[in-house]
Design a protein around this motif. Structure first.
Motif, PDB file in Angstrom:
ATOM      1  N   ASP A  70      -9.451   2.532   2.579  1.00 47.31           N
ATOM      2  CA  ASP A  70      -9.122   3.927   2.074  1.00 47.31           C
ATOM      3  C   ASP A  70      -7.755   4.266   2.744  1.00 47.31           C
ATOM      4  O   ASP A  70      -7.354   5.409   2.509  1.00 47.31           O
ATOM      5  N   GLU A  71      -7.103   3.384   3.583  1.00 45.79           N
ATOM      6  CA  GLU A  71      -5.947   4.037   4.399  1.00 45.79           C
ATOM      7  C   GLU A  71      -4.648   3.727   3.776  1.00 45.79           C
ATOM      8  O   GLU A  71      -3.477   3.797   4.362  1.00 45.79           O
ATOM      9  N   GLY A  72      -4.531   3.207   2.208  1.00 43.82           N
ATOM     10  CA  GLY A  72      -3.427   3.168   1.650  1.00 43.82           C
ATOM     11  C   GLY A  72      -2.598   1.988   1.984  1.00 43.82           C
ATOM     12  O   GLY A  72      -1.291   2.139   1.801  1.00 43.82           O
ATOM     13  N   PHE A  73      -3.118   0.708   2.121  1.00 45.89           N
ATOM     14  CA  PHE A  73      -2.496  -0.430   2.505  1.00 45.89           C
ATOM     15  C   PHE A  73      -1.874  -0.981   1.237  1.00 45.89           C
ATOM     16  O   PHE A  73      -2.610  -0.766   0.153  1.00 45.89           O
ATOM     17  N   ILE A  89     -12.455  -8.392   2.376  1.00 50.04           N
ATOM     18  CA  ILE A  89     -11.415  -9.067   1.478  1.00 50.04           C
ATOM     19  C   ILE A  89     -11.800  -8.945  -0.125  1.00 50.04           C
ATOM     20  O   ILE A  89     -10.797  -8.491  -0.912  1.00 50.04           O
ATOM     21  N   SER A  90     -12.831  -8.984  -0.204  1.00 50.19           N
ATOM     22  CA  SER A  90     -13.421  -8.873  -1.881  1.00 50.19           C
ATOM     23  C   SER A  90     -13.110  -7.362  -2.331  1.00 50.19           C
ATOM     24  O   SER A  90     -12.836  -7.333  -3.522  1.00 50.19           O
ATOM     25  N   GLY A  91     -13.216  -6.634  -1.394  1.00 50.40           N
ATOM     26  CA  GLY A  91     -12.908  -5.022  -1.856  1.00 50.40           C
ATOM     27  C   GLY A  91     -11.281  -4.698  -1.936  1.00 50.40           C
ATOM     28  O   GLY A  91     -11.100  -4.042  -2.960  1.00 50.40           O
ATOM     29  N   ALA A  92     -10.444  -5.566  -1.270  1.00 50.41           N
ATOM     30  CA  ALA A  92      -9.156  -5.566  -1.540  1.00 50.41           C
ATOM     31  C   ALA A  92      -8.713  -6.179  -2.788  1.00 50.41           C
ATOM     32  O   ALA A  92      -7.775  -5.484  -3.691  1.00 50.41           O
ATOM     33  N   VAL A  93      -9.445  -7.421  -3.275  1.00 48.77           N
ATOM     34  CA  VAL A  93      -9.217  -8.088  -4.349  1.00 48.77           C
ATOM     35  C   VAL A  93      -9.467  -7.052  -5.550  1.00 48.77           C
ATOM     36  O   VAL A  93      -8.678  -7.151  -6.742  1.00 48.77           O
ATOM     37  N   GLU A  94     -10.511  -6.651  -5.558  1.00 49.47           N
ATOM     38  CA  GLU A  94     -11.238  -5.591  -6.486  1.00 49.47           C
ATOM     39  C   GLU A  94     -10.223  -4.356  -6.673  1.00 49.47           C
ATOM     40  O   GLU A  94      -9.919  -3.871  -7.809  1.00 49.47           O
TER      41      GLU A  94
END
Length: 449
Positions: A70-73, A89-94
């Motif tokens: 949620d920090e906007g990376f 990681i899976s959340g970032a991919v999504e």
């Protein structure tokens, strides 16, 4: 090192430390990124994270909280060992965030030419051979990647006149976007790391990623004895240089009449090669291909092959003592690797084996035990190894507590002319943190004799 602005004033999350995570964090910080590091080990026990704090880098330790997303990376750089099933990681991919590994950073900043080497077996030996051949031929070459030296560290030092020889795991190759070696090597492809990859196809596709960005000006050296591997890379845009240990090739590397040939040119007689084992011929052929494409003279290639005795912990010759030859193959953490090691020797062999019990049996080793006159077994799988030896009709089987105890036991059993081979066919984690530690203990005990 190239000056790039890709990460300047960008928020980047580095997930997982160890050597690659630390190097990536420091490089990104140097490139002007706002870096946050996340590692599972608590800060109080995490010297690496504490050191990064001292550099002014934000550190979050103790878990991998999904809320970090949620920090906007804008970029995620992942330690290769962290699976894509990790919720962070899976959340970032999504979310569509780029998830990279540090070898991608290395490529982005590298001024040096890159030779990339992957495959199931033989990567380290091939990487080391190429490195030695290039240096023997007058080029300045650096080894990096999965072999132990972090690629993005080396890339900061290597100049445009240098060559980086990078060993690449499937884990690293899953995190590349633009990475492109001018020469790529795929040594072979077998089932492996299926506890990390969801299927053999995913594993194979990760390996083939080494050539996905190559162009017609690049080269792919590939094992022509594996039709499935040739099929896997059939869409490459690179110029393909095949190698084979079983048949002559019109345009490639092959073994014939007791010699190795490159495009019909004899390079070296096999009897003059010091490195033992038929399985190492694949590695040697691939390395010669990379050296020839790098304009290395035959004299330098031959000089390496007539002196190189092996990579530490990979069928490494340790010493001869009272007519017995001792070999350290602690890197053999599965049956496939031990099969290759056993196939390298025709003399009576004392096999030292055992380790972490992953629930598998070892019957596939049976056809390779013909020259084994005795077994010294240890670790969680000691009983399984004992039963394997009994099935093979081996009359001398001795259980010991550890690798350390296996050496004097092997000496007691062995005779002049015997091979004493540490090739455990198991991971080391039941007794040792790494296979390197296990191998070092063996070497130390052998050198005490």
């Amino acid at each position: 090192m190239k000056s790039i602005s890709t990460y300047e004033n960008k928020k980047v999350l580095v997930v997982g430390l160890a050597k690659s995570g630390v190097a990536a964090s420091l490089l990104l910080h140097r490139l002007g990124a706002f870096v946050t590091v996340n590692d599972w080990k608590p800060l109080s026990e995490n010297k690496e994270a504490q050191a990064l704090l001292d550099e002014g880098i934000k550190v979050i330790c103790g878990s991998h909280p999904v809320e970090l997303l949620d920090e906007g990376f804008e970029f995620i750089v992942k330690n290769p060992g962290i699976p894509y099933t990790n919720p962070l990681i899976s959340g970032a991919v999504e979310m569509g965030l780029p998830v990279l590994t540090e070898v991608e950073l290395a490529f982005q900043i590298s001024e040096a030419d890159i030779i990339g080497i992957t495959g199931t077996n033989g990567k380290t030996t091939t990487t080391t051979l190429v490195h030695h051949m290039l240096n023997a031929g007058g080029k300045r070459a650096f080894m990096a990647g999965n072999i132990g030296t972090v690629a993005c560290e080396v890339a900061q030092e290597a100049s445009e006149e240098d060559t980086m020889v990078i060993e690449l795991s499937s884990f690293q190759l899953m995190g590349i976007k633009e990475f492109k070696p001018s020469i790529a090597i795929i040594t072979n492809l077998y089932d492996a790391h299926l506890d990390y990859h969801s299927s053999k196809n995913e594993y194979a596709m990760a390996k083939s990623a080494i050539t996905k960005n190559q162009t017609k000006n690049d080269f792919l050296i590939v094992n022509a004895d594996q039709p499935e591997l040739l099929e896997l890379v059939q869409d490459t845009k690179a110029q393909v240089l095949p190698f084979s240990t079983s048949r002559k090739l019109e345009g490639g590397l092959y073994v014939a009449n007791g010699s190795i040939y490159y495009n019909q040119e004899e390079i070296i007689r096999i009897q003059d090669i010091v490195l033992p084992g038929a399985h190492n011929l694949e590695n040697i052929l691939a390395a010669i291909g990379a050296a020839k494409l790098s304009n290395i003279e035959n004299e330098a290639i031959v000089a390496v092959l007539t002196t190189f005795t092996g990579v530490r912990h990979r069928t490494q010759f340790v010493r001869e003592w009272q007519g017995r030859k001792f070999y350290n193959d602690s890197k053999a953490t599965n049956s496939l690797a031990t099969k290759s090691a056993l196939a390298a020797f025709t003399k009576p062999t004392i096999l030292l084996c055992g380790g972490l019990d992953r629930g598998n049996d070892f019957d596939e080793l049976l056809p390779y035990l013909n020259n084994v006159k005795a077994m010294i077994v240890f670790g969680q799988t000691a009983q399984k190894m004992k039963e394997l030896g009994e099935k093979a009709g081996i009359s001398i089987i001795k259980k010991v507590e550890s690798v350390k105890e296996s050496v004097p036991s092997a000496v007691e059993i062995s005779e002049e002319g015997d091979i004493v081979l540490l090739s455990p066919a198991c991971a080391s984690w039941d007794q040792h943190p790494t296979f390197e530690v296990r191998g070092d203990i063996f070497i130390e005990e052998v050198n005490r004799l």
